[in-house]
Design a protein around this motif. Structure first.
Motif, short mmCIF file in Angstrom:
data_model
loop_
_atom_site.label_atom_id
_atom_site.label_comp_id
_atom_site.label_asym_id
_atom_site.label_seq_id
_atom_site.Cartn_x
_atom_site.Cartn_y
_atom_site.Cartn_z
N ASN A 1 0.85 -1.20 0.00
CA ASN A 1 0.00 0.00 0.00
C ASN A 1 0.88 1.24 0.00
N ASP A 2 0.29 2.38 -0.31
CA ASP A 2 1.05 3.61 -0.49
C ASP A 2 1.61 4.16 0.82
N GLN A 3 0.89 3.96 1.94
CA GLN A 3 1.41 4.48 3.21
C GLN A 3 2.72 3.80 3.58
N MET A 4 2.79 2.49 3.42
CA MET A 4 4.05 1.80 3.70
C MET A 4 5.12 2.21 2.70
N ALA A 5 4.74 2.47 1.44
CA ALA A 5 5.70 2.95 0.45
C ALA A 5 6.28 4.30 0.86
N LEU A 6 5.45 5.16 1.46
CA LEU A 6 5.94 6.45 1.94
C LEU A 6 7.02 6.24 2.99
N GLY A 7 6.79 5.32 3.93
CA GLY A 7 7.81 5.03 4.93
C GLY A 7 9.08 4.49 4.31
N LEU A 8 8.93 3.64 3.29
CA LEU A 8 10.10 3.10 2.60
C LEU A 8 10.90 4.21 1.94
N LEU A 9 10.25 5.15 1.27
CA LEU A 9 10.95 6.27 0.63
C LEU A 9 11.75 7.07 1.66
N HIS A 10 11.14 7.27 2.83
CA HIS A 10 11.83 7.98 3.91
C HIS A 10 13.11 7.25 4.32
N ALA A 11 12.99 5.93 4.51
CA ALA A 11 14.15 5.14 4.94
C ALA A 11 15.25 5.15 3.88
N LEU A 12 14.88 5.03 2.62
CA LEU A 12 15.87 5.03 1.55
C LEU A 12 16.58 6.38 1.47
N HIS A 13 15.82 7.45 1.64
CA HIS A 13 16.42 8.79 1.60
C HIS A 13 17.43 8.96 2.74
N GLU A 14 17.06 8.52 3.93
CA GLU A 14 17.98 8.62 5.08
C GLU A 14 19.27 7.84 4.84
N ALA A 15 19.14 6.70 4.15
CA ALA A 15 20.30 5.83 3.92
C ALA A 15 21.13 6.28 2.72
N GLY A 16 20.70 7.35 2.04
CA GLY A 16 21.44 7.85 0.89
C GLY A 16 21.21 7.03 -0.37
N ARG A 17 20.14 6.25 -0.39
CA ARG A 17 19.79 5.47 -1.59
C ARG A 17 18.80 6.28 -2.43
N SER A 18 19.19 6.63 -3.65
CA SER A 18 18.35 7.46 -4.51
C SER A 18 17.23 6.65 -5.14
N VAL A 19 16.07 7.28 -5.26
CA VAL A 19 14.91 6.68 -5.93
C VAL A 19 14.57 7.53 -7.16
N PRO A 20 14.57 6.97 -8.36
CA PRO A 20 14.70 5.53 -8.68
C PRO A 20 16.09 5.11 -9.13
N GLU A 21 17.10 6.00 -9.03
CA GLU A 21 18.42 5.66 -9.57
C GLU A 21 19.01 4.41 -8.93
N ASP A 22 18.87 4.29 -7.60
CA ASP A 22 19.40 3.12 -6.89
C ASP A 22 18.33 2.06 -6.63
N VAL A 23 17.16 2.51 -6.24
CA VAL A 23 16.06 1.60 -5.89
C VAL A 23 14.76 2.13 -6.49
N SER A 24 14.05 1.28 -7.20
CA SER A 24 12.73 1.62 -7.72
C SER A 24 11.67 1.16 -6.73
N VAL A 25 10.60 1.96 -6.60
CA VAL A 25 9.54 1.66 -5.64
C VAL A 25 8.18 1.77 -6.34
N VAL A 26 7.34 0.76 -6.12
CA VAL A 26 5.95 0.79 -6.60
C VAL A 26 5.04 0.52 -5.42
N GLY A 27 4.03 1.36 -5.25
CA GLY A 27 3.06 1.20 -4.17
C GLY A 27 1.75 0.62 -4.66
N TYR A 28 0.73 0.80 -3.84
CA TYR A 28 -0.59 0.25 -4.19
C TYR A 28 -1.68 1.11 -3.56
N ASP A 29 -2.71 1.43 -4.33
CA ASP A 29 -3.94 2.15 -3.97
C ASP A 29 -4.06 3.47 -4.70
#
Length: 355
Positions: free
Chosen positions: A264-292
């Protein structure tokens, strides 16, 4: 429990009084129109047996007297209360809330009141009590927004005297069901990421026992197996952004994670936050797809690729299905209504690193 008026408007001015000084009633209309009270009742219920000229005569008498039929009069005429019951769980989440809003709007347009019971627990006794309460209030039919499998089982085990439509569940009974096509949505999300060159797709799933979460996880796994790629162990969340963040911190530490499908999109939002903190760029390093495709998804950083579920259509279709049951045969055939989903591609998904 909340109720909403199906009429929505009040008569302007005062209704005319009959000769006794009280508000006009059905007998007054029948007397002025020169017809029986039963004919007036048939006009109120738009019965096809009434001739057009008789219908116009009755309507003219209503206008002359300023007669407005009460809900109780309509109920007596039709044998129905014109009230529907809704049982909802986890109503604070975007999906159930949007479905409930759509049901309420469609019910008002159809001339029905809505009695809604929001439950905090899905214990079988609580579910049965809610059903019995709506039945005792005279609900013509009940819609249950039941996203958890055990809620569906409790409903299936409850003997209802009124028609029942269940949303977002996987019952194997004669109960009418309406749900979003979670299996197809998960397949589209996974295939989209594989098509961008990612070696595999990780998954943050919703809680076990929720029909949509189970369907999405099963379809994600089947898609990876069909593609002949590694199937990582899924991470189980609880639908919240907090759980997406905590699980995302674990994924962010793994350099082999380049694509994540989130249930779902709420969990995807949390994932984006965690990736940003870790210095992992989206989508250059990690691609993310949510739901809803919640309203805020287009404004995430970056805007979220997600699977759009038409919650309004789910609510409207469930109300239409219930009304068809009320107007149809006593034992209508089972109808499973699967609402299509769409993949909305935004900037959070891109080519795999090195492609």
């Amino acid at each position: 429990m909340t109720r909403s008026s199906a009429d929505g408007t009040a008569p302007r001015g005062r209704s005319r009084r009959n000769f006794a000084g009280s508000r006009p009633v059905m007998d007054d209309v029948a007397r002025l129109a020169g017809v029986s009270k039963q004919t007036v009742s048939r006009v109120l219920n738009d019965h096809p047996s009434v001739r057009p000229e008789t219908r116009e005569t009755v309507l003219a008498a209503m206008r002359t007297l300023g007669y407005r039929p009460s809900r109780s009069a309509r109920s007596l005429a039709s044998g129905k209360t014109r009230m529907l019951g809704v049982i909802s769980f986890d109503a604070a989440r975007y999906g159930p809330a949007a479905i409930l809003t759509a049901i309420n709007t469609a019910a008002q347009e159809a001339g029905y009141l809505l009695s809604s019971i929001a439950l905090d627990t899905a214990e079988p006794d609580t579910v049965v009590e809610a059903v019995n309460r709506l039945s005792a209030e005279g609900a013509d039919g009940v819609i249950a927004i039941a996203p958890q499998l055990w809620v569906g089982k409790a409903l299936a085990d409850t003997r209802l005297d009124t028609p029942l439509v269940v949303l977002e569940n996987g019952l194997d009974t004669d109960t009418q069901q309406v749900t979003g096509d979670s299996r197809t949505g998960a397949r589209k999300a996974t295939e989209h990421l594989l098509g961008l060159g990612h070696r595999t797709v990780w998954h943050i799933a919703g809680p076990t026992g929720w029909t949509s979460a189970d369907h999405r996880m099963g379809s994600w796994q089947a898609c990876l197996e069909a593609a002949g790629v590694e199937v990582p162990a899924p991470l189980i969340g609880d639908w919240s952004a907090d759980s997406g963040y905590e699980l995302g911190r674990r994924l962010a530490r793994r350099p082999d994670v380049t694509a994540v499908f989130v249930s779902n999109d709420q969990m995807a939002l949390g994932l984006l936050h965690a990736l940003h903190e870790a210095g992992r760029s989206v989508p250059e390093d990690v691609s993310v797809v949510g739901y809803d495709d919640i309203p805020e998804a287009a404004h995430f950083l970056p805007p979220l690729t997600t699977v759009r579920t038409d919650f309004a259509e789910i609510g409207t279709r469930s109300l239409r299905l219930l009304l068809d049951r009320l107007d149809g045969p006593a034992e209508p055939p089972r109808v499973d209504s699967l609402v299509p989903v769409d993949l909305v591609v935004r900037r959070s998904s891109g080519r795999a690193p090195g492609h």
